[in-house]
Design a protein around this motif. Structure first.
Motif, mmCIF file in Angstrom:
data_model
loop_
_atom_site.group_PDB
_atom_site.id
_atom_site.type_symbol
_atom_site.label_atom_id
_atom_site.label_comp_id
_atom_site.label_asym_id
_atom_site.label_seq_id
_atom_site.Cartn_x
_atom_site.Cartn_y
_atom_site.Cartn_z
ATOM 1 N N ASP A 31 0.843 -1.208 0.000
ATOM 2 C CA ASP A 31 0.000 0.000 0.000
ATOM 3 C C ASP A 31 0.876 1.255 0.000
ATOM 4 O O ASP A 31 0.596 2.231 -0.688
ATOM 5 C CB ASP A 31 -0.890 0.049 1.258
ATOM 6 N N MET A 32 1.930 1.204 0.801
ATOM 7 C CA MET A 32 2.821 2.375 0.881
ATOM 8 C C MET A 32 3.560 2.595 -0.439
ATOM 9 O O MET A 32 3.780 3.742 -0.853
ATOM 10 C CB MET A 32 3.824 2.195 2.017
ATOM 11 N N LEU A 33 3.933 1.502 -1.099
ATOM 12 C CA LEU A 33 4.595 1.639 -2.402
ATOM 13 C C LEU A 33 3.661 2.356 -3.380
ATOM 14 O O LEU A 33 4.077 3.236 -4.138
ATOM 15 C CB LEU A 33 4.989 0.264 -2.954
ATOM 16 N N LEU A 34 2.386 1.988 -3.339
ATOM 17 C CA LEU A 34 1.406 2.613 -4.222
ATOM 18 C C LEU A 34 1.230 4.099 -3.873
ATOM 19 O O LEU A 34 1.149 4.956 -4.754
ATOM 20 C CB LEU A 34 0.076 1.862 -4.105
ATOM 21 N N THR A 35 1.210 4.383 -2.560
ATOM 22 C CA THR A 35 1.113 5.781 -2.117
ATOM 23 C C THR A 35 2.273 6.603 -2.675
ATOM 24 O O THR A 35 2.082 7.695 -3.204
ATOM 25 C CB THR A 35 1.143 5.857 -0.576
ATOM 26 N N TRP A 36 3.482 6.054 -2.557
ATOM 27 C CA TRP A 36 4.654 6.801 -3.039
ATOM 28 C C TRP A 36 4.641 6.928 -4.554
ATOM 29 O O TRP A 36 5.074 7.941 -5.104
ATOM 30 C CB TRP A 36 5.950 6.151 -2.559
ATOM 31 N N ARG A 37 4.162 5.919 -5.247
ATOM 32 C CA ARG A 37 4.069 6.039 -6.714
ATOM 33 C C ARG A 37 3.114 7.178 -7.080
ATOM 34 O O ARG A 37 3.419 7.990 -7.955
ATOM 35 C CB ARG A 37 3.520 4.740 -7.313
ATOM 36 N N ARG A 38 1.969 7.196 -6.395
ATOM 37 C CA ARG A 38 1.004 8.243 -6.701
ATOM 38 C C ARG A 38 1.601 9.623 -6.438
ATOM 39 O O ARG A 38 1.505 10.532 -7.261
ATOM 40 C CB ARG A 38 -0.259 8.025 -5.845
ATOM 41 N N ARG A 39 2.285 9.755 -5.296
ATOM 42 C CA ARG A 39 2.877 11.050 -4.959
ATOM 43 C C ARG A 39 3.956 11.450 -5.965
ATOM 44 O O ARG A 39 4.091 12.617 -6.313
ATOM 45 C CB ARG A 39 3.480 11.013 -3.556
ATOM 46 N N THR A 40 4.718 10.458 -6.398
ATOM 47 C CA THR A 40 5.783 10.754 -7.361
ATOM 48 C C THR A 40 5.173 11.224 -8.676
ATOM 49 O O THR A 40 5.638 12.199 -9.287
ATOM 50 C CB THR A 40 6.661 9.512 -7.592
ATOM 51 N N VAL A 41 4.121 10.548 -9.099
ATOM 52 C CA VAL A 41 3.444 10.932 -10.348
ATOM 53 C C VAL A 41 2.826 12.323 -10.198
ATOM 54 O O VAL A 41 2.989 13.188 -11.058
ATOM 55 C CB VAL A 41 2.365 9.887 -10.711
ATOM 56 N N GLU A 42 2.149 12.544 -9.074
ATOM 57 C CA GLU A 42 1.495 13.842 -8.861
ATOM 58 C C GLU A 42 2.503 14.986 -8.820
ATOM 59 O O GLU A 42 2.203 16.100 -9.213
ATOM 60 C CB GLU A 42 0.677 13.821 -7.564
ATOM 61 N N ALA A 43 3.693 14.686 -8.332
ATOM 62 C CA ALA A 43 4.723 15.716 -8.271
ATOM 63 C C ALA A 43 5.426 15.885 -9.616
ATOM 64 O O ALA A 43 6.343 16.687 -9.736
ATOM 65 C CB ALA A 43 5.741 15.372 -7.186
ATOM 66 N N GLY A 44 4.993 15.093 -10.586
ATOM 67 C CA GLY A 44 5.590 15.189 -11.923
ATOM 68 C C GLY A 44 7.015 14.694 -11.962
ATOM 69 O O GLY A 44 7.817 15.125 -12.780
#
Lengths: 188, 462
Positions: free
Chosen positions: B379-392
């Motif tokens: 779940d945390m890996l997915l959270t960080w992926r989303r944040r990385t994508v959102e941060a461009g």
């Protein structure tokens, strides 16, 4: 520095729900007769165990056992009656170290050693003989540590078999730093 | 230490292309570690143990300020000098001062991932202090001039042949010496180091607030020696290592050992309560504990990932990870690798440096399944992926893939259709899909198996 770190911790936790302590460890295994369980577990990791009905039996065995060694480094807490006749040498040169365990734990096959009698005889000689009284062998590590709680020395150490490593080629090698041979003498 | 996490993809490719023997060695070691863990979990009520251990850690972390203060008081009463450090530079300053006070010229070290995180060896060497790693695996990689590639087995990427060649060169052992002979050569060299060093440096597995106990688990006896023979012992302890009670210790020691190596408990455990006392024949004259933040308070504040601070550094998630197993730890470009490394990296290094690592995962969830303290790693890996994508900050294809994955994953029928569709596409087409290209570049054309990986995983081992 300390206060800044603690302030950041408090601020991080300001809205965090506190998790309750779960209470006692649910794990202890009670596996039948305690000394037999300790013996099985300790032998399974390559340790040796001798059991004696009394002091006379232990001393008879000790005479034969000690004759294979040229000198000894013994912990100051080893009872005088269990002394060998070997010459005392510094731990770094001694082929044999002797200690007295405060407790043993059957479920993990652990000896609970104390720093009061000295640490180096427990660590430097290639063979380590550890005496333990039969009534100090507990069913679980939980109980052994609970028993030790009232008097915590500079170091309380668990020794659960010979020193080992699998860092080279995934082959288990014994006696890498600590003793490669550990013999426990349980005295009733 | 030098950090190269942003180069994960290139490093992983290079290892797979140029060092195929690493994959072989890492798979052998991790599969063995995992089999031992699985057997050891099976011998006890591991679900109950893990639920308990998770709460022990969460309890300590959600009361962390109080327990840190309590630990500090008990340590001080025990005669330990307590230091606090916000950054690696702070830790270096403390070490420099303690070393100067005691005229330290040689240090023996027990294996400590935190010391790698903080770059302690380089800092000491810059001061002209000799640093000797004493864990056998750490000693090997120190001689190779490499960082550790695994939390528990730092040299698992090195084969027996590599080490035979190294020791032949360094110690003059025969070219085909046995592991026993190699270990004996190391023992001789390291015994000398223990007896001549002025300071021992270790990490810490647990710090018990109630008693001020510093607990260390190991198998070789090198940590016992490093904390007993030199006149000074310094322990580097992350603030997240605190647990509340003495009665927590027996369970935490056992579960950590079972998760790491499958042992009932590590061969040696040191429970340290300060320097040599009056009447004791030996032991250090001074013990220092450095409580280290280095980004951990920031993690604690993050609602989505603070639980990663429960980690006991057993390595179980690395051993079971299908991505870690392909390359070992060096691809991750940082001290912590595998699923836990990929969760810690963006938190402790930031998204620019660490944002690539959460993409080094199949999200299969095997890590979460084995974690002894039940960290929801995938779940945390997915959270960080989303944040990385959102941060461009993610590669465009990764972002697209993630959006599509997230959309499809919410609609199971669509997800299955997509997976089936991918399986039906001819290789010539899938090879052109941008997000598969880099993967195929190293793996080559592989036949797609009929049941999905996850379905096979859930069906259990054959």
């Amino acid at each position: 520095m300390r206060d800044r770190i603690l302030a950041r911790v408090r601020s991080a936790l300001a809205d965090r729900e506190v998790v309750a302590h779960p209470g006692a460890f649910p794990g202890p295994l009670h596996a039948g007769p305690v000394i037999e369980a300790f013996t099985d577990r300790f032998r399974a990791v390559g340790g040796e165990v001798e059991r004696f009905a009394g002091m006379d039996e232990a001393l008879d065995w000790l005479e034969g056992f000690a004759s294979a060694f040229a000198g000894v480094a013994a912990g100051a807490d080893v009872p005088a009656e269990l002394a060998t006749k070997l010459p005392t040498v510094p731990a770094r040169d001694a082929p044999l170290g002797v200690s007295m365990a405060r407790y043993a734990a059957a479920d993990t096959g652990s000896l609970v050693l104390d720093s009061k009698g000295g640490r180096l005889p427990q660590l430097l000689p290639p063979t380590h003989l550890v005496w333990v009284r039969a009534d100090a062998v507990m069913a679980t590590l939980d109980e052994a540590l609970e028993a030790g709680r009232g008097d915590l020395p500079a170091v309380l150490a668990l020794h659960s078999g010979p020193s080992r490593s699998a860092d080279i080629g995934r082959v288990i090698v014994t006696g890498v730093h600590g003793p490669g041979r550990v013999v426990v003498g349980i005295v009733d | 230490m030098d950090v190269h996490s942003r180069d994960y993809a290139a490093r992983a490719r290079a290892i797979l292309r140029d060092e195929p023997h690493v994959r072989e060695a890492v798979i052998g070691a991790t599969v063995a570690f995992d089999q031992h863990r699985e057997r050891a979990y099976g011998e006890v009520d591991s679900d109950a143990w893990r639920a308990w251990a998770s709460d022990v850690k969460s309890h300590a972390l959600t009361n962390l300020a109080d327990y840190l203060e309590e630990a500090e008081s008990r340590l001080t009463e025990n005669g330990v000098v307590v230091h606090w450090a916000e950054t690696a530079a702070d830790v270096h300053s403390v070490l420099e001062a303690v070393a100067a006070d005691h005229g330290v010229r040689k240090v023996v070290k027990g294996k400590s991932m935190l010391s790698e995180e903080l770059g302690v060896n380089d800092a000491l060497e810059r001061q002209g202090i000799e640093v000797v790693e004493t864990d056998l695996g750490e000693y090997v990689i120190q001689l190779f001039g490499e960082p550790p590639s695994h939390i528990v087995g730092p040299a698992i990427h090195r084969s027996l042949e590599d080490i035979q060649e190294l020791f032949h060169r360094v110690h003059g052992t025969p070219p085909h010496a046995t592991p026993e002979d190699l270990a004996a050569a190391a023992r001789v060299a390291l015994r000398e180091a223990f007896l001549t060093a002025d300071m021992g440096i270790t990490g810490g597995n647990f710090l018990v607030a109630e008693t001020g106990t510093l607990a260390l688990i190991e198998n070789e006896g090198n940590i016992r020696l490093a904390t007993s023979a030199p006149k000074v012992h310094v322990a580097l302890v992350g603030i997240e290592k605190v647990i509340a009670r003495w009665s927590d210790l027996a369970g935490m020691l056992q579960l950590t050992s079972r998760a790491a190596t499958g042992q009932a408990v590590g061969t040696f455990v040191s429970m340290i309560h300060g320097p040599r006392r009056d009447g004791e024949p030996d032991g250090p004259e001074a013990v220092h504990v450095i409580l280290v933040d280095n980004g951990r308070t920031g993690m604690l504040a993050d609602e989505a990932t603070w639980e990663a601070l429960k980690c006991v550094r057993c390595g179980a998630c690395l051993n079971v990870c299908p991505v870690y197993r392909q390359t070992g730890g060096h691809a991750y470009g940082w001290v912590y690798s595998g699923p836990i490394g990929a969760v810690l990296a963006p938190a402790l290094l930031g998204l620019d440096e660490g944002g690539a690592l959460p993409f080094a995962s199949t999200l299969c969830g095997a890590c979460t399944e084995v974690c002894p303290v039940r960290i929801p790693l995938h779940d945390m890996l997915l959270t960080w992926r989303r944040r990385t994508v959102e941060a461009g900050k993610a590669p465009a294809t990764e972002g697209l893939l993630l959006s599509a994955y997230a959309a499809a994953a919410k609609r199971p029928a669509l997800f299955r259709l997509g997976a089936a569709g991918l399986q039906l596409l001819p290789m010539a087409v899938t090879r052109r899909l941008p997000f598969l290209k880099s993967w195929l570049a190293v793996h080559g054309d592989l036949p797609w198996s009929k049941p999905s990986f996850l379905r096979r995983w859930k069906a259990g081992p054959k």
